[in-house]
Design an enzyme around this catalytic site. Structure first.
Site, PDB file in Angstrom:
ATOM      1  N   GLU A 110      -1.149  -9.459  -0.241  1.00 37.54           N
ATOM      2  CA  GLU A 110      -2.612  -9.378  -0.217  1.00 37.54           C
ATOM      3  C   GLU A 110      -3.531  -9.530  -1.742  1.00 37.54           C
ATOM      4  O   GLU A 110      -3.463 -10.080  -1.611  1.00 37.54           O
ATOM      5  CB  GLU A 110      -3.199  -8.472   0.447  1.00 37.54           C
ATOM      6  CG  GLU A 110      -2.554  -8.375   2.498  1.00 37.54           C
ATOM      7  CD  GLU A 110      -2.422  -7.193   3.101  1.00 37.54           C
ATOM      8  OE1 GLU A 110      -2.426  -6.264   2.453  1.00 37.54           O
ATOM      9  OE2 GLU A 110      -3.436  -7.393   3.873  1.00 37.54           O
ATOM     10  N   ALA A 123       1.072  -0.595   0.496  1.00 36.15           N
ATOM     11  CA  ALA A 123       0.356   0.154   0.283  1.00 36.15           C
ATOM     12  C   ALA A 123       1.109   0.891  -0.303  1.00 36.15           C
ATOM     13  O   ALA A 123       1.782   1.292   0.849  1.00 36.15           O
ATOM     14  CB  ALA A 123      -1.104  -0.082   1.712  1.00 36.15           C
ATOM     15  N   GLU A 171       4.449  -5.261   7.294  1.00 35.76           N
ATOM     16  CA  GLU A 171       3.548  -4.158   7.877  1.00 35.76           C
ATOM     17  C   GLU A 171       4.676  -4.358   9.891  1.00 35.76           C
ATOM     18  O   GLU A 171       3.850  -2.867   9.953  1.00 35.76           O
ATOM     19  CB  GLU A 171       2.274  -3.933   8.094  1.00 35.76           C
ATOM     20  CG  GLU A 171       1.429  -4.337   6.733  1.00 35.76           C
ATOM     21  CD  GLU A 171       1.509  -5.853   5.857  1.00 35.76           C
ATOM     22  OE1 GLU A 171       1.967  -6.253   5.923  1.00 35.76           O
ATOM     23  OE2 GLU A 171       0.806  -5.098   4.190  1.00 35.76           O
ATOM     24  N   GLY A 199       1.085  -5.098   1.022  1.00 35.24           N
ATOM     25  CA  GLY A 199      -1.006  -4.417   0.233  1.00 35.24           C
ATOM     26  C   GLY A 199      -0.764  -5.986  -1.114  1.00 35.24           C
ATOM     27  O   GLY A 199      -1.348  -6.419  -1.726  1.00 35.24           O
TER      28      GLY A 199
HETATM   29  N1  COA Z   1       4.622   3.025  -0.467  1.00 41.55           N
HETATM   30  C1  COA Z   1       5.069   4.316  -0.923  1.00 41.55           C
HETATM   31  N2  COA Z   1       6.410   4.340  -1.849  1.00 41.55           N
HETATM   32  C2  COA Z   1       6.439   2.986  -2.513  1.00 41.55           C
HETATM   33  C3  COA Z   1       6.509   1.896  -1.365  1.00 41.55           C
HETATM   34  C4  COA Z   1       5.309   2.367  -0.731  1.00 41.55           C
HETATM   35  N3  COA Z   1       5.027   0.686  -0.012  1.00 41.55           N
HETATM   36  N4  COA Z   1       7.441   1.012  -2.087  1.00 41.55           N
HETATM   37  C5  COA Z   1       7.969   1.465  -2.398  1.00 41.55           C
HETATM   38  N5  COA Z   1       8.457   2.595  -2.693  1.00 41.55           N
HETATM   39  C6  COA Z   1       8.463   4.002  -3.633  1.00 41.55           C
HETATM   40  C7  COA Z   1       9.951   4.458  -2.543  1.00 41.55           C
HETATM   41  O1  COA Z   1       9.889   5.307  -1.395  1.00 41.55           O
HETATM   42  C8  COA Z   1      10.337   5.252  -3.708  1.00 41.55           C
HETATM   43  O2  COA Z   1      10.483   6.116  -4.213  1.00 41.55           O
HETATM   44  P1  COA Z   1      11.258   7.070  -4.234  1.00 41.55           P
HETATM   45  O3  COA Z   1      11.658   7.347  -5.181  1.00 41.55           O
HETATM   46  O4  COA Z   1       9.841   8.885  -4.778  1.00 41.55           O
HETATM   47  O5  COA Z   1      12.093   7.960  -2.914  1.00 41.55           O
HETATM   48  C9  COA Z   1      10.118   4.585  -4.875  1.00 41.55           C
HETATM   49  O6  COA Z   1       9.389   3.631  -4.710  1.00 41.55           O
HETATM   50  C10 COA Z   1      11.619   2.738  -5.306  1.00 41.55           C
HETATM   51  O7  COA Z   1      11.132   2.431  -4.636  1.00 41.55           O
HETATM   52  P2  COA Z   1      13.662   1.839  -3.220  1.00 41.55           P
HETATM   53  O8  COA Z   1      13.208   1.679  -1.774  1.00 41.55           O
HETATM   54  O9  COA Z   1      14.115   3.806  -3.453  1.00 41.55           O
HETATM   55  O10 COA Z   1      14.123   1.026  -3.847  1.00 41.55           O
HETATM   56  P3  COA Z   1      13.928  -0.883  -3.279  1.00 41.55           P
HETATM   57  O11 COA Z   1      15.307  -1.502  -4.277  1.00 41.55           O
HETATM   58  O12 COA Z   1      15.793   0.536  -2.177  1.00 41.55           O
HETATM   59  O13 COA Z   1      13.306  -0.754  -2.087  1.00 41.55           O
HETATM   60  C11 COA Z   1      12.093  -1.944  -1.546  1.00 41.55           C
HETATM   61  C12 COA Z   1      12.194  -1.497  -2.816  1.00 41.55           C
HETATM   62  C13 COA Z   1      10.733  -2.839  -2.112  1.00 41.55           C
HETATM   63  C14 COA Z   1      12.539  -2.959  -0.388  1.00 41.55           C
HETATM   64  C15 COA Z   1      11.251  -1.161  -0.172  1.00 41.55           C
HETATM   65  O14 COA Z   1      10.673  -0.152  -1.716  1.00 41.55           O
HETATM   66  C16 COA Z   1      10.236  -1.197   0.525  1.00 41.55           C
HETATM   67  O15 COA Z   1      10.905  -1.707   1.659  1.00 41.55           O
HETATM   68  N6  COA Z   1       9.026  -0.675   0.600  1.00 41.55           N
HETATM   69  C17 COA Z   1       8.249  -0.390   1.044  1.00 41.55           C
HETATM   70  C18 COA Z   1       7.832  -2.365   1.515  1.00 41.55           C
HETATM   71  C19 COA Z   1       6.755  -1.898   2.754  1.00 41.55           C
HETATM   72  O16 COA Z   1       6.481  -1.820   3.976  1.00 41.55           O
HETATM   73  N7  COA Z   1       5.160  -2.046   1.998  1.00 41.55           N
HETATM   74  C20 COA Z   1       4.277  -2.775   3.643  1.00 41.55           C
HETATM   75  C21 COA Z   1       3.503  -1.160   3.322  1.00 41.55           C
HETATM   76  S1  COA Z   1       1.716  -1.323   4.126  1.00 41.55           S
END
Ligand code: COA
Length: 260
Positions: free
Chosen positions: A115, A66, A135, A112
């Site tokens: 999910e 999400a 989460e 999400g």
């Molecule tokens: N919500 C909002 N933005 C998100 C996102 C999310 N769930 N997941 C990734 N993004 C965004 C990042 O903020 C980044 O944006 P920016 O370039 O404007 O800073 C962009 O997508 C690329 O992600 P980034 O984190 O730079 O890539 P990465 O390869 O370093 O890491 C992940 C990949 C998936 C490990 C990392 O993005 C992450 O941990 N995401 C969140 C996962 C999460 O907690 N999901 C559950 C949400 S309830």
């Protein structure tokens, strides 16, 4: 219909639906959830479409969760509404769609995103896929059915471990757990899913939709669990841990949880 963050192509009896926000790793904001629900509803009404493949745009992610930026300032009641609306308009809708939906998990499927894949009728992953429900690392819990569908698919103990550690598993482990049915190379994932969808599409649409209904009926006693998830998800939004967890993610640092 054209959408901002979803794209749809139909090839004979099989529709391919992309979550299309690759710059945000296809994170689900309100618009994406609404558009996905509408796109799938429209495909369900199209008698030519006999199977749907759902996947993510770009080489990195199915859906990375999400959209954290969107909900980080929500109150408890807004959090509860986020989960309830999402479940009703998209996640439950996919599960009960008359047309079968296959998730092609082409990269990160987190929160999400996992999910979403779990609401589909079955799942195929590529070798680069990573799946998890992170989460609790943000001070919140899964709110789109994850606390209910993950134990149904992998068993209670494995689900508890995944939810409480917030860790990711690779495609091979997901296959061993039964979370996905097959693992393919990244460049053959869609071709493999098209072949499965083609097999489904040859069968009776009436029988297919009845089979989906019958399989789902066997799990309907878990409905109070989905409601409990919505309540608990909402409560998280009133905690200092949630404020810290989401702020830390957006500031790209590790959280320092104050605790309850
Ligand atoms: N919500 C909002 N933005 C998100 C996102 C999310 N769930 N997941 C990734 N993004 C965004 C990042 O903020 C980044 O944006 P920016 O370039 O404007 O800073 C962009 O997508 C690329 O992600 P980034 O984190 O730079 O890539 P990465 O390869 O370093 O890491 C992940 C990949 C998936 C490990 C990392 O993005 C992450 O941990 N995401 C969140 C996962 C999460 O907690 N999901 C559950 C949400 S309830």
């Amino acid at each position: 219909m054209t959408y901002n963050s979803v794209s749809v192509t139909v090839e004979e009896a099989v529709a391919l639906v992309f979550v299309d926000r690759p710059e945000k790793l296809n994170a689900l904001n309100r618009e994406t959830i609404k558009e996905l629900g509408e796109a799938l509803g429209e495909l369900e009404e199209d008698p030519k479409v006999r199977a749907i493949i759902l996947t993510g745009s770009g080489p990195k992610a199915f859906v990375a969760g999400a959209d954290i930026a969107e909900f980080s300032e929500y109150s408890e009641s807004e959090g509860r509404a986020l989960a309830a609306d999402g479940q009703r308009h998209l996640f439950d809708r996919i599960e009960t769609l008359r047309t079968p939906v296959i998730a092609a998990v082409n990269g990160f499927a987190l929160g999400g995103g996992l999910e979403l894949a779990m609401a589909c009728h079955f799942r195929v992953a590529s070798t680069n896929a990573k799946m998890g429900l992170p989460e609790v690392s943000l001070g919140v819990i899964p709110g789109y059915g994850g606390t209910q569908r993950l134990p149904m698919l992998v068993g209670r103990g494995r689900a508890m471990e995944m939810i409480l550690t917030g860790g990711m598993i690779k495609a091979e482990k997901a296959l061993e757990y039964g979370l996905v049915n097959h693992v393919t190379d990244q460049d053959t994932l869609l071709e493999f899913c098209r072949s499965l969808a083609g097999q489904v599409a040859k069968n009776s649409p009436a029988a297919i939709s009845s089979a989906i209904k019958a399989v789902n009926a066997g799990f309907s006693s878990s409905k109070p669990g989905f409601q409990a998830e919505i309540e608990a998800f909402g409560e998280c939004f009133g905690t200092a841990d949630f404020k810290e967890g989401t702020r830390a993610f957006l500031e790209k640092r590790a959280p320092d949880f104050p605790g309850a």
